[in-house]
Design a protein around this motif. Sequence first.
Motif, mmCIF file in Angstrom:
data_model
loop_
_atom_site.group_PDB
_atom_site.id
_atom_site.type_symbol
_atom_site.label_atom_id
_atom_site.label_comp_id
_atom_site.label_asym_id
_atom_site.label_seq_id
_atom_site.Cartn_x
_atom_site.Cartn_y
_atom_site.Cartn_z
ATOM 1 N N GLN A 1 0.826 -1.202 0.000
ATOM 2 C CA GLN A 1 0.000 0.000 0.000
ATOM 3 C C GLN A 1 0.866 1.260 0.000
ATOM 4 N N GLN A 2 1.942 1.242 0.790
ATOM 5 C CA GLN A 2 2.778 2.428 0.928
ATOM 6 C C GLN A 2 3.738 2.619 -0.242
ATOM 7 N N GLU A 3 4.315 1.527 -0.740
ATOM 8 C CA GLU A 3 5.373 1.620 -1.749
ATOM 9 C C GLU A 3 4.861 1.414 -3.164
ATOM 10 N N GLY A 4 3.648 0.841 -3.298
ATOM 11 C CA GLY A 4 3.157 0.497 -4.625
ATOM 12 C C GLY A 4 3.564 -0.923 -4.982
ATOM 13 N N PRO A 5 3.340 -1.344 -6.215
ATOM 14 C CA PRO A 5 3.660 -2.721 -6.620
ATOM 15 C C PRO A 5 5.126 -3.063 -6.373
ATOM 16 N N LEU A 6 5.362 -4.297 -5.914
ATOM 17 C CA LEU A 6 6.714 -4.768 -5.593
ATOM 18 C C LEU A 6 6.901 -6.186 -6.121
ATOM 19 N N THR A 7 8.139 -6.526 -6.422
ATOM 20 C CA THR A 7 8.454 -7.906 -6.778
ATOM 21 C C THR A 7 8.621 -8.728 -5.497
ATOM 22 N N ALA A 8 8.653 -10.055 -5.666
ATOM 23 C CA ALA A 8 8.897 -10.923 -4.512
ATOM 24 C C ALA A 8 10.259 -10.622 -3.898
ATOM 25 N N GLY A 9 11.249 -10.332 -4.745
ATOM 26 C CA GLY A 9 12.570 -9.991 -4.236
ATOM 27 C C GLY A 9 12.565 -8.714 -3.416
ATOM 28 N N GLN A 10 11.812 -7.720 -3.863
ATOM 29 C CA GLN A 10 11.716 -6.471 -3.106
ATOM 30 C C GLN A 10 10.997 -6.685 -1.786
ATOM 31 N N LEU A 11 9.961 -7.518 -1.800
ATOM 32 C CA LEU A 11 9.269 -7.846 -0.557
ATOM 33 C C LEU A 11 10.213 -8.555 0.411
ATOM 34 N N LYS A 12 11.046 -9.445 -0.107
ATOM 35 C CA LYS A 12 12.030 -10.134 0.739
ATOM 36 C C LYS A 12 12.972 -9.138 1.392
ATOM 37 N N GLN A 13 13.436 -8.180 0.598
ATOM 38 C CA GLN A 13 14.383 -7.192 1.114
ATOM 39 C C GLN A 13 13.733 -6.295 2.166
ATOM 40 N N LEU A 14 12.490 -5.864 1.925
ATOM 41 C CA LEU A 14 11.825 -4.921 2.821
ATOM 42 C C LEU A 14 11.308 -5.588 4.091
ATOM 43 N N THR A 15 10.904 -6.833 3.997
ATOM 44 C CA THR A 15 10.360 -7.523 5.172
ATOM 45 C C THR A 15 11.424 -8.246 5.980
ATOM 46 N N GLY A 16 12.553 -8.603 5.338
ATOM 47 C CA GLY A 16 13.562 -9.387 6.011
ATOM 48 C C GLY A 16 13.227 -10.856 6.111
ATOM 49 N N LEU A 17 12.172 -11.298 5.426
ATOM 50 C CA LEU A 17 11.774 -12.707 5.450
ATOM 51 C C LEU A 17 12.611 -13.516 4.466
ATOM 52 N N VAL B 1 8.428 -15.575 1.752
ATOM 53 C CA VAL B 1 7.811 -14.594 0.869
ATOM 54 C C VAL B 1 6.988 -15.299 -0.204
ATOM 55 N N ALA B 2 7.519 -16.377 -0.748
ATOM 56 C CA ALA B 2 6.766 -17.133 -1.752
ATOM 57 C C ALA B 2 5.449 -17.645 -1.175
ATOM 58 N N ASP B 3 5.494 -18.119 0.070
ATOM 59 C CA ASP B 3 4.283 -18.618 0.711
ATOM 60 C C ASP B 3 3.264 -17.497 0.932
ATOM 61 N N LEU B 4 3.731 -16.333 1.402
ATOM 62 C CA LEU B 4 2.778 -15.259 1.682
ATOM 63 C C LEU B 4 2.184 -14.700 0.398
ATOM 64 N N VAL B 5 2.979 -14.624 -0.663
ATOM 65 C CA VAL B 5 2.442 -14.167 -1.948
ATOM 66 C C VAL B 5 1.348 -15.114 -2.415
#
Length: 401
Positions: free
Chosen positions: A21-37, A42-46
Amino acid sequence: MPASPSTARAINDRLALRLLQQEGPLTAGQLKQLTGLSRPSVADLVERLAAAGLIGVVGESGEQRRGPNARLYGIVADRAHLAGLDVRTEGVSVVVADLLGRPLAEASVPIGDGTATAPAVGQAVALVERTAEEAGVKRLHTVGIGAPGLIDPATGELRGSSGLPEWHRRLAAALQERLPARVVVENETNLAALAEQREGVARDRDTFALLWFGHGVGAAVVLDGVLRRGASGGTGEIGFLPVPGTGGLPSARDCEGGFHSLASAAALAELAHRHGIAAPAAPHEPHAAALVREAVARAAGPAGAASAPAAAFLDALADRVALGAASVVAVLDPGCVVLAGEVGRAGGAVLADRVRDRLGRMTPLPTEVRAGALGGGAVLRGALLTARDGAQDELFAPPER
């Protein structure tokens, strides 16, 4: 006690949704970097969020390498639809938006002073329904309402006031029954502060006070990032603030004699008349805003017969605004005061600078003074942001443990 695996997954899901919501669309890799997961987490949550209909693939990242790693995931904006209402004594404005807060349709309707309660409520509800239909929305998930008056901290409902129409209090229940939707009511000035903090001039401040100058006057207080409402919901009722120069004192049921008598739209129009400032009224705003804009334009022009009265009017206006602002600063030390509402925005930096100079002489506490960026539209935007927060809290909430 550590969280259970299901609760931990839900919390991670909510974190990812907030980032999207805050950053806009993200790749799975970007989500990994931002969440630290980890990558598998990350694959499971997506996969979970996509299966729940909350996110979907909205494009590719533009990297040269294509495939799953380049997919951009974004929140499904039409997963839920929202409405924000700005309820005034003279009418209602509404905006319908998607889950990301992007407006889809807007409308307003005047409601005359003599309109009975039931017809007034009917007009407002019908406006919301028509606007949703125009936006192609069949069901609203959450409705945020901004209204003048006190919000009861215990019930979240608008309290009765002798100065406000009864239909204001009846509207939320009518919308809840008719739509149905989750309905949240908040004081209009508090919503303006939320909007200025999220999208306006207070984005870099976690402590500030907002002074609203429209038809009436009000204030909102944000301390350490938290909106403060007070024990009875009355934080910011500065219309009742006793100040010199009014010729009287306010009462428990009437703010005449308080700061309202110096800074309301009617008081400022009279002040402008005394200084020879005239301007045609503009639709959907207090006439005082047009008068202040005219004075600012004249004062910015060449020195002469036209600019001198304009400068004198702006000086007198700044004197009045500074009286109320100085009291707020002395008690709260907010470090920043935002002059909001239609009049605050019309005065812009010209008025803000004058008020800052006066505060500098009246208080030892260093205080920035900024002109609000959103004007009268801040209430409607704040109502929509509140609706969005409420909808996302419900949709993104982790399950009970």
